[in-house]
Design an enzyme around this catalytic site. Structure first.
Site, PDB file in Angstrom:
ATOM      1  N   LYS A  90       0.845  -1.190   0.000  1.00 18.92           N
ATOM      2  CA  LYS A  90       0.000   0.000   0.000  1.00 18.92           C
ATOM      3  C   LYS A  90       0.886   1.247   0.000  1.00 18.92           C
ATOM      4  O   LYS A  90       2.001   1.217   0.529  1.00 18.92           O
ATOM      5  CB  LYS A  90      -0.953  -0.020   1.195  1.00 18.92           C
ATOM      6  CG  LYS A  90      -0.270   0.049   2.572  1.00 18.92           C
ATOM      7  CD  LYS A  90       0.048   1.490   2.990  1.00 18.92           C
ATOM      8  CE  LYS A  90       1.042   1.510   4.084  1.00 18.92           C
ATOM      9  NZ  LYS A  90       1.523   2.881   4.350  1.00 18.92           N
ATOM     10  N   ASP A 168       1.208   8.381   4.078  1.00 17.68           N
ATOM     11  CA  ASP A 168       1.739   7.036   3.882  1.00 17.68           C
ATOM     12  C   ASP A 168       1.262   6.126   5.016  1.00 17.68           C
ATOM     13  O   ASP A 168       0.704   5.064   4.751  1.00 17.68           O
ATOM     14  CB  ASP A 168       3.269   7.050   3.802  1.00 17.68           C
ATOM     15  CG  ASP A 168       3.829   5.653   3.633  1.00 17.68           C
ATOM     16  OD1 ASP A 168       3.769   5.127   2.515  1.00 17.68           O
ATOM     17  OD2 ASP A 168       4.301   5.074   4.637  1.00 17.68           O
TER      18      ASP A 168
END
Length: 308
Positions: A90, A168
Site C-alpha cells: 500500500k 503514507d
C-alpha cells in the site's frame, strides 16, 4: 499442490520487517528471488531490477512489489506482461488513475492483482465491522500520530511528490475506516501542513462524512514524540468503540473485546494465496481516492523545515 514461487521486489524496511517474516510463515509460498538496487538477501537469487529478474528467472509465479509507490505502475506492468501474479504494497500507486489499467491488464492476462491494504487484516477490524453493522455510529475520531524519524528513518521519498507524506501511514486509517463503516464516506475539507523544504504534508486535519451525515474527524501528524497513536474512536448507540494500536485492539467503553498480537501481513499473504489459486483480483481504490480528495480539497499551510 506446489508452493507459489515468489520474487520480492524492494528490500527496504517494510520488506524486511513485515514481508519476509510473513512469507516465511506461509507454507504455500516459497521465496526464490529478490530484486533490489542496494540490498541482497542470503539464500535466494538476487538482482538489481525487476527487468533483470524477469529476464533471468522464468519459473517464478508471482512478485510482491515493496518499492516506493512512484515506480510501482511500471513494475506491475512488467510483471503482468510476463504473466506473473502481482501483490502491491500500500498504496497501490501514487495516483488513482493508474490502478484501473493495471486491473484491466491483469484480467487480460488472467493473473492476480492484489492491492494489499494490510491494516484491514488487523485482528480488530472484522469484529469492529460486525459491531457497526448492528449498532449506529454517531461520530468518529481518527488519531494517527507517529514520529516519522522512528518509523521512516531517512526515507526522503516519502516527502517527494507521490510519497504521500503523513498519509503514507494515514492511508492505513482510511483503509480501516472504509472497511468497517456500513456506508461510503467522503472528504468535506482538510488543512495540510507542508514543511517549507518538502513536497508532501507532515501533518493534516481532515473532515469527512458518511452518506447519511456521520461526522468524522481525522488528525494525522508525523511530528509526534513520546506516545504514538494509531486509533479510531467511534461513539455509538451502544457505547464508545475504540480500535487502538492500528487495529490490534478493540474495546467498548473501556472493556476489551480484542487484544491480539499483530499478524497483519500473514493475513495479507493468506489472502494472496487464495487469489493466486483462482487468478482473482482484489484492487480496492477507495482509500487512495480519499487521500486524493484530501489533497484536492485541503488548504495548504507552510510550516518550518523538516530535517532528519
Amino acid at each position: 499442490m506446489s508452493p507459489i514461487r515468489l520474487a520480492l521486489v524492494g528490500l527496504g524496511k517494510i520488506a524486511r520487517d513485515q514481508h519476509l517474516p510473513a512469507i516465511a510463515a506461509t507454507p504455500e509460498i516459497e521465496l526464490v528471488a529478490v530484486a533490489s538496487r542496494n540490498a541482497r538477501l542470503a539464500g535466494v537469487d538476487c538482482f538489481r531490477s525487476i527487468e533483470e529478474l524477469l529476464a533471468e528467472v522464468s519459473d517464478i509465479d508471482a512478485v510482491a512489489l515493496c518499492t516506493p509507490p512512484i515506480v510501482r505502475r511500471e513494475q506491475a506492468m512488467a510483471a503482468l506482461a510476463a504473466r506473473k501474479h502481482v501483490l502491491l504494497e500500500k498504496p497501490p500507486g501514487p495516483t488513482v488513475g493508474e490502478l484501473n489499467p493495471l486491473v484491466a491488464m491483469a484480467k487480460r492476462e488472467n493473473r492476480t492483482l492484489f492491492a494489499a491494504w494490510h491494516s484491514r487484516f488487523a485482528p480488530a477490524v472484522e469484529p469492529a465491522r460486525a459491531f457497526l453493522a448492528r449498532h449506529r455510529a454517531r461520530s468518529v475520531t481518527i488519531l494517527w500520530q507517529e514520529d516519522v524519524r522512528v518509523w521512516h528513518p531517512g526515507q526522503d521519498w516519502i516527502f517527494e511528490p507521490g510519497g504521500l507524506g503523513v498519509f503514507d501511514p494515514g492511508i492505513n486509517a482510511l483503509s480501516i475506516l472504509s472497511a468497517i463503516l456500513p456506508e461510503p464516506v467522503f472528504v468535506s475539507g482538510a488543512k495540510l501542513d507542508f514543511p517549507a523544504n518538502r513536497q508532501a504534508p507532515i501533518a493534516a486535519e481532515v473532515e469527512l462524512a458518511s452518506i447519511s451525515g456521520l461526522p468524522i474527524h481525522g488528525s494525522f501528524d508525523f511530528r509526534q514524540s513520546g506516545e504514538q497513536f494509531w486509533s479510531i474512536e467511534i461513539e455509538t448507540d451502544a457505547g464508545r468503540l475504540v480500535l487502538a494500536f492500528g487495529g490490534a485492539r478493540l474495546s467498548l467503553d473501556g472493556e476489551p473485546l480484542v487484544d491480539e498480537q499483530e499478524e497483519e501481513y500473514r493475513g495479507v499473504y493468506r489472502r494472496f494465496v487464495e487469489l493466486v489459486r483462482t487468478s482473482g483480483i482484489d484492487a480496492d481504490a477507495v482509500p487512495l481516492c480519499l487521500v486524493a480528495d484530501v489533497f484536492m480539497l485541503g488548504r495548504r499551510s507552510v510550516v518550518e523545515d523538516f530535517m532528519w
